[in-house]
Design an enzyme around this catalytic site. Structure first.
Site, PDB file in Angstrom:
ATOM      1  N   ARG A   1       0.562 -11.410 -28.188  1.00 30.47           N
ATOM      2  CA  ARG A   1       1.147 -12.102 -29.215  1.00 30.47           C
ATOM      3  C   ARG A   1       0.199 -11.750 -30.606  1.00 30.47           C
ATOM      4  NH1 ARG A   1      -3.081 -14.875 -29.682  1.00 30.47           N
ATOM      5  NH2 ARG A   1      -2.488 -16.147 -31.512  1.00 30.47           N
TER       6      ARG A   1
ATOM      7  N   ALA B   1       1.427 -10.846 -34.689  1.00 33.06           N
ATOM      8  CA  ALA B   1       2.501  -9.940 -35.232  1.00 33.06           C
ATOM      9  C   ALA B   1       1.999  -8.513 -35.294  1.00 33.06           C
ATOM     10  CB  ALA B   1       2.671 -10.047 -36.987  1.00 33.06           C
TER      11      ALA B   1
ATOM     12  N   ARG C   1      11.549 -10.152 -29.903  1.00 29.17           N
ATOM     13  CA  ARG C   1      11.216 -11.035 -30.864  1.00 29.17           C
ATOM     14  C   ARG C   1      11.844 -10.727 -32.000  1.00 29.17           C
ATOM     15  NH1 ARG C   1       5.987 -13.286 -29.590  1.00 29.17           N
ATOM     16  NH2 ARG C   1       6.411 -14.855 -31.508  1.00 29.17           N
TER      17      ARG C   1
ATOM     18  N   GLN D   1      -3.970 -23.300 -30.157  1.00 27.36           N
ATOM     19  CA  GLN D   1      -4.580 -21.795 -30.522  1.00 27.36           C
ATOM     20  C   GLN D   1      -5.887 -21.819 -30.674  1.00 27.36           C
ATOM     21  OE1 GLN D   1      -1.568 -22.994 -31.936  1.00 27.36           O
ATOM     22  NE2 GLN D   1      -0.040 -21.246 -31.962  1.00 27.36           N
TER      23      GLN D   1
ATOM     24  N   ASP E   1       0.961 -16.383 -42.084  1.00 31.57           N
ATOM     25  CA  ASP E   1       2.075 -15.950 -41.486  1.00 31.57           C
ATOM     26  C   ASP E   1       2.859 -15.089 -42.699  1.00 31.57           C
ATOM     27  OD1 ASP E   1       1.985 -18.516 -39.660  1.00 31.57           O
ATOM     28  OD2 ASP E   1       2.352 -16.637 -38.697  1.00 31.57           O
TER      29      ASP E   1
ATOM     30  N   ASN F   1       1.427 -20.727 -43.373  1.00 28.15           N
ATOM     31  CA  ASN F   1       0.544 -20.561 -42.150  1.00 28.15           C
ATOM     32  C   ASN F   1       0.860 -21.779 -41.187  1.00 28.15           C
ATOM     33  OD1 ASN F   1      -1.401 -19.155 -40.591  1.00 28.15           O
ATOM     34  ND2 ASN F   1      -3.042 -20.932 -41.165  1.00 28.15           N
ATOM     35  N   LYS F   2       0.314 -21.616 -40.152  1.00 30.64           N
ATOM     36  CA  LYS F   2       0.342 -22.550 -38.793  1.00 30.64           C
ATOM     37  C   LYS F   2       0.482 -23.998 -39.536  1.00 30.64           C
ATOM     38  CE  LYS F   2       0.653 -21.138 -35.581  1.00 30.64           C
ATOM     39  NZ  LYS F   2       1.775 -20.649 -35.038  1.00 30.64           N
TER      40      LYS F   2
END
Lengths: 359, 359
Positions: free
Chosen positions: A53, A55, A90, A201, A241, A251-252
């Site tokens: 996992r 990117a 993906r 995470q 991201d 981002n998350k």
């Protein structure tokens, strides 16, 4: 970085030259297992099943997947098929498309018999590029942490959200690369690891830091603001991201709340990213990025170890309870102190001048 | 409020007059079970074992515990012993000490033979007072929600954190009382229910709302800021553990982050509290309140239902991972739009004039 005292990357060539090896990330942090990939199909499964996992790591795994396909059959048909199947794992991953396009562009003009060797060579190169980029991010970030240490005269308390660590890349990570570099250079660092519901995470981040020997404390996402109010955080450092041209940070989910709290308590907020994460076509990320709504089961179901020692999934809430699960949020550039990149650290409004003038 | 379509309080006199009945809150939301308390010792166990929780409900349960003790023995010795044992269950609970002091002051001057009847009477009175206070909070809060509905011309989206619902009180709750009143009066309301890690009191809030038929959606704590950025929240409404004279709000960890986000997006932030929650000796809550550090197991261990239908605890993270678990945070008065009390709604800086001039 280190696991059980031994240096690892998240993907590497098998010593027997039969394929590549990965760490099965679906088992982390509850178990650490290597897995061998000896066919393109296994690479497809590893990406789709999220054994790999992050990117950058997905892109490199796909590149090795092409090499594995070329070993069996170097024809145009096989090359097309490999790229198509790997891309379908993906579909929205930007690095995946980019890595496959690069493989295809390089291999297509070659004689089918020369493709396997060229594919291995290029996949290795992509892996090394990722490591070099992340190492550069880490060196720049470590200077920042060292200067905070000198300024405060004590251990630097870094708060991080999600996992921007080495297992999401080939090595080093992004935000954690800065922490690893600082730690390895002797700057005293302690990391507040946010759990990062719903997918937790933070468990991966805590696992990484423990294995590498970096002092850290796990907290729920709700606790970060309180710690900042009480002088227990010197810097917020996260990955991203996507970063917009003007420096908005996608981002998350939950990152924005920490940026607000950092601002309210005069604490610097930085995002660490490779320049490939900057989307020059995006200006106002809050207005322009579509909200990714993820599956409710991410919120409903949790994995852990039960008393009998087994890893189990439990259902936290009634399946009838409606759930919303937005995957990320946008921290507007006005809340971002700086962006740590492989070329150096800049204020959000200087991103363009750092990269665009010289490229 | 309603459970399975039937009206409930969180504690009530047993129809057989043998004692009181409670809802065993340790089983919620996975199972709904009533439990009978027929002795002081059972009341002690219920409080200590958190079968009853929430400051107002704990106080009332202790009052009934004294009545149960007096039924067996009305002597001074028995009265002292009951108060001492009940107080020891949750030594820091303010309402508990207050309820026991009131019971003792009323019962001590009486003939031991008259104490049982007086104890039942006063305990009933304390329960009714709590219900009346919370109903008044709810009526005032419902006016606020109704005016937001009229202003926006659509369903009012309320975001709440933790559980400020009827099961933390005898009935109605505080923040949720406003929501129940609004809903029952026909104001269209939808509630974003925050999970509230580490103890996931959002599960209780979602359970309450579902049973009473109020539309709601469960979200992780990280999601609130994002929803506010996208116009999906019209008001943040929470309860509080303690409110300072100047209107600082000490509440469950994570509340401060939502207040910051509300301010950043021009969304009103309200706390709903009975005036007994206002600590007139406290001015600057951030500087003056000591941080309660709670046990790491609250973060490490989660309860849910496993595939076999059993309620199980799972260990989320390695026992060796250091954990910090601050129990609450302080939202400074500057971020608080208003306080909803049983006497009406005021801006934080008007709290004192609302209560002190007339008491």
């Amino acid at each position: 970085m280190k696991v059980h005292g031994k240096s690892f990357r998240s993907i590497w060539r098998d010593p027997s030259q039969h394929g590549v090896r990965i760490i099965d990330q679906t088992l982390l942090p509850f178990a650490f297992e290597e897995k061998q990939l000896v066919s393109m199909e296994q690479a497809v499964d590893a990406i789709r099943g999220m054994r790999v996992r992050g990117a950058p790591l997905i892109g490199v795994t796909a590149a090795y997947g092409v090499a594995l396909a070329m070993r069996e059959d170097g024809s145009n048909t096989a090359l097309d098929r490999a790229c198509r199947q790997l891309q379908a794992t993906r579909p929205t991953a930007v690095n995946l498309a980019w890595a496959l396009a690069r493989m295809k562009a390089t291999l297509t003009p070659l004689d089918p018999l020369d493709r396997e060797a060229a594919a291995w060579h290029l996949a290795d190169e992509l892996a090394e590029e990722d490591v070099a980029t992340n190492a550069a991010i880490g060196r720049h970030g470590a200077v920042l942490l060292k200067s905070l240490h000198q300024q405060h005269g004590r251990t630097v308390n870094v708060l991080t959200h999600c996992n921007a660590g080495w297992i999401a890349t080939v090595d080093w990570g992004t935000a954690l690369s800065a922490i690893y570099h600082a730690h390895d250079e002797g700057t005293p660092v302690h990391v507040w690891v946010e759990e990062t519901r719903p997918r937790n995470q933070g468990l991966l981040t805590a696992w990484e830091l423990r294995e590498h020997g970096v002092p850290h404390t796990y907290i729920v996402d709700n606790a970060g603001g309180h710690l900042m109010q009480h002088g227990q955080v010197d810097i917020v450092l996260v990955g991203a991201d996507r970063v917009s041209r003007r420096g908005d940070v996608a981002n998350k989910i939950g990152t924005y709340l920490k940026a607000l709290s950092a601002r309210d308590n005069d604490i610097p907020f930085y995002a660490a990213v490779p320049s490939s994460t900057i989307d020059w076509n995006l200006n106002d990320a809050l207005a322009e990025i579509e909200i990714e709504q993820r599956h409710a089961d991410e919120v409903r179901i949790l994995r852990g170890r039960s008393h009998d020692g087994l890893t189990r999934d439990i259902q936290l809430l009634d399946p009838a309870t409606p759930v919303a699960n937005p995957g990320f949020d946008v921290t507007p550039a006005r809340l971002v102190t700086g962006i740590v990149t492989e070329r150096g650290i800049v204020m959000p409004d200087r991103l363009e001048s750092l990269f665009r003038k010289s490229t």
